[in-house]
Design an enzyme around this catalytic site. Structure first.
Site, PDB file in Angstrom:
ATOM      1  N   MET A 105      -5.758  -2.246  -5.480  1.00 30.12           N
ATOM      2  CA  MET A 105      -5.760  -2.315  -4.016  1.00 30.12           C
ATOM      3  C   MET A 105      -5.145  -1.053  -3.401  1.00 30.12           C
ATOM      4  O   MET A 105      -4.789  -0.106  -4.091  1.00 30.12           O
ATOM      5  CB  MET A 105      -4.981  -3.535  -3.557  1.00 30.12           C
ATOM      6  CG  MET A 105      -5.783  -4.812  -3.579  1.00 30.12           C
ATOM      7  SD  MET A 105      -4.817  -6.128  -2.811  1.00 30.12           S
ATOM      8  CE  MET A 105      -6.068  -7.371  -2.645  1.00 30.12           C
TER       9      MET A 105
ATOM     10  N   SER B 126     -10.235   4.011 -26.692  1.00 31.47           N
ATOM     11  CA  SER B 126     -10.251   3.328 -25.392  1.00 31.47           C
ATOM     12  C   SER B 126     -10.004   4.323 -24.278  1.00 31.47           C
ATOM     13  O   SER B 126      -9.335   5.335 -24.466  1.00 31.47           O
ATOM     14  CB  SER B 126      -9.167   2.248 -25.350  1.00 31.47           C
ATOM     15  OG  SER B 126      -7.884   2.833 -25.256  1.00 31.47           O
TER      16      SER B 126
ATOM     17  N   ASP C 257       0.792  -1.238   0.000  1.00 35.77           N
ATOM     18  CA  ASP C 257       0.000   0.000   0.000  1.00 35.77           C
ATOM     19  C   ASP C 257       0.828   1.293   0.000  1.00 35.77           C
ATOM     20  O   ASP C 257       0.316   2.356  -0.330  1.00 35.77           O
ATOM     21  CB  ASP C 257      -0.948   0.027   1.209  1.00 35.77           C
ATOM     22  CG  ASP C 257      -1.915  -1.150   1.219  1.00 35.77           C
ATOM     23  OD1 ASP C 257      -2.126  -1.753   0.153  1.00 35.77           O
ATOM     24  OD2 ASP C 257      -2.453  -1.467   2.293  1.00 35.77           O
TER      25      ASP C 257
HETATM   26  O1  F6P Z   1      -2.643  -4.066   2.968  1.00 35.03           O
HETATM   27  C1  F6P Z   1      -2.485  -4.798   1.807  1.00 35.03           C
HETATM   28  C2  F6P Z   1      -3.827  -5.152   1.216  1.00 35.03           C
HETATM   29  O2  F6P Z   1      -3.596  -5.901   0.045  1.00 35.03           O
HETATM   30  C3  F6P Z   1      -4.726  -3.962   0.924  1.00 35.03           C
HETATM   31  O3  F6P Z   1      -4.345  -3.275  -0.236  1.00 35.03           O
HETATM   32  C4  F6P Z   1      -6.067  -4.631   0.845  1.00 35.03           C
HETATM   33  O4  F6P Z   1      -7.117  -3.739   1.156  1.00 35.03           O
HETATM   34  C5  F6P Z   1      -5.973  -5.706   1.916  1.00 35.03           C
HETATM   35  O5  F6P Z   1      -4.591  -5.971   2.094  1.00 35.03           O
HETATM   36  C6  F6P Z   1      -6.690  -6.974   1.550  1.00 35.03           C
HETATM   37  O6  F6P Z   1      -6.573  -7.872   2.591  1.00 35.03           O
HETATM   38  P1  F6P Z   1      -7.046  -9.404   2.508  1.00 35.03           P
HETATM   39  O7  F6P Z   1      -5.996 -10.165   1.778  1.00 35.03           O
HETATM   40  O8  F6P Z   1      -7.151  -9.826   3.923  1.00 35.03           O
HETATM   41  O9  F6P Z   1      -8.325  -9.405   1.766  1.00 35.03           O
END
Ligand code: F6P
Length: 326
Positions: free
Chosen positions: A174, A219, A132
């Site tokens: 993510m 696109s 993140d």
């Molecule tokens: O913190 C890393 C992360 O991949 C975030 O980007 C995401 O919101 C979360 O973990 C997802 O967690 P899990 O694998 O428990 O769904």
């Protein structure tokens, strides 16, 4: 100060590519300095349950190139309570562990901060491992570079099919409540718009951008961070489909592929540098800090200041995306 003879090493929370390289760096540098390393499996939960294994030079052979974590990871409800932390402390004492190196993100740092305040006789250094990139005290976290390169590769592929079908794609990446993955990859793939939680997402501004774009552009990619307020890619996709029924719109949520894969060279080098720095910091008497890299130099930040924050989005990024995606 009593010299440290034994370090406990664990990974916790979400895995991130480069964790294995950091494990290798901690184990090998500690051995170099004649310090024993005990690997704690399954994060805080394994600490409570005494899942503790000896680690040697050979045990970390051939892992620098692997994603995931050889020590396994997880989240622990038990460790959030004082009783759980007491059990963990007792296990560490029983195993003669005098210091901890914690590899993880926001939740891990909150956990070790509380533990260190309650049990200051066990020194703690955290190493930032999360895709993140949302921790204060390091310009980059271990795993971020690999994740953004995974995103770029995936979205380049999406662009090819989008271009062939004259489609608009809403791509969700993510980042929990951080937009750092979306921001950098959005620029990297030439997205027409980027939506991140750090800025108020204005759907009218998005419509305006889509309408303002070149009419002959076939696109379009809208990059959305999963934590964005309007509700992620599916919600934005729904609103766009309603407003522009003649756009051929698709939604793609990249998901957990962003967490896997071989770490990039940048992540392996970052992990190696921070892993060694963590061991050397413990030897020098540091505790209650996260080690990071600021302007390419090793830096230490108190655990309480390194936990998640909403960075100001680099306005230059947004300006460049708007300028280049016409
Ligand atoms: O913190 C890393 C992360 O991949 C975030 O980007 C995401 O919101 C979360 O973990 C997802 O967690 P899990 O694998 O428990 O769904």
């Amino acid at each position: 100060m009593t010299p440290i003879k034994k370090i406990g090493l664990f990974t916790s929370g979400s895995d991130s590519p480069g964790m294995n390289a950091a494990i290798r760096a901690v184990v090998r540098s500690a051995i170099y300095y004649n310090i024993e390393v005990a690997g704690i499996r399954h994060g805080f939960e394994g600490m409570i349950n005494g899942e503790i294994i000896p680690m040697g030079t050979k045990s970390v052979s051939n892992i620098i190139q692997r994603g995931g974590t050889m020590l396994k990871t997880g989240r622990s409800e038990q460790f959030k309570s004082p009783q759980g932390r007491k059990l963990a402390y007792e296990q560490l004492k029983k195993n003669n562990i005098q210091a901890l190196v914690a590899l993880g993100g926001n939740g891990t740092i909150i956990g070790v901060k509380e533990f260190n305040e309650e049990y200051p006789d066990i020194a703690v250094i955290a190493v930032p491992c999360t895709i993140d990139n949302d921790l204060r005290g390091s310009d980059f976290t271990i795993g971020y570079d690999t994740a953004i390169n995974t995103v770029i590769e995936a979205v380049d592929k999406i662009r090819e099919t989008a271009e062939s079908h004259d489609r608009l794609f809403i791509v969700e990446v993510m980042g929990a409540d951080s937009g750092m993955i979306a921001l950098r990859t959005g620029m990297g793939v030439g997205a027409e718009a980027i939506m991140v939680p750090e800025t108020k997402s204005d759907l009218n501004a998005l419509f305006e951008r889509l309408e303002r774009g070149r009419k002959d552009k076939t696109s379009k990619i809208v990059m959305v961070a999963e934590g964005d307020e309007p509700g992620g890619a599916f919600e934005i996709g729904r609103v766009i489909m309603e407003r522009y029924p003649n756009y051929d719109t698709r939604v793609s949520v990249l998901g957990h592929i962003q967490r896997g894969g071989k770490p990039t060279c940048m992540d392996r080098v970052l992990a190696s540098r921070l892993g060694v720095a963590a061991v050397e910091a413990l030897m020098a008497g540091h505790t209650g800090e996260m080690v990071g890299l600021i302007h390419d130099d090793i830096a230490f930040t108190p655990l309480g200041q390194s936990v998640k924050y909403h960075q100001d989005v680099n306005a230059e990024f947004i300006r460049i995306v708007e300028m280049l995606s016409l």
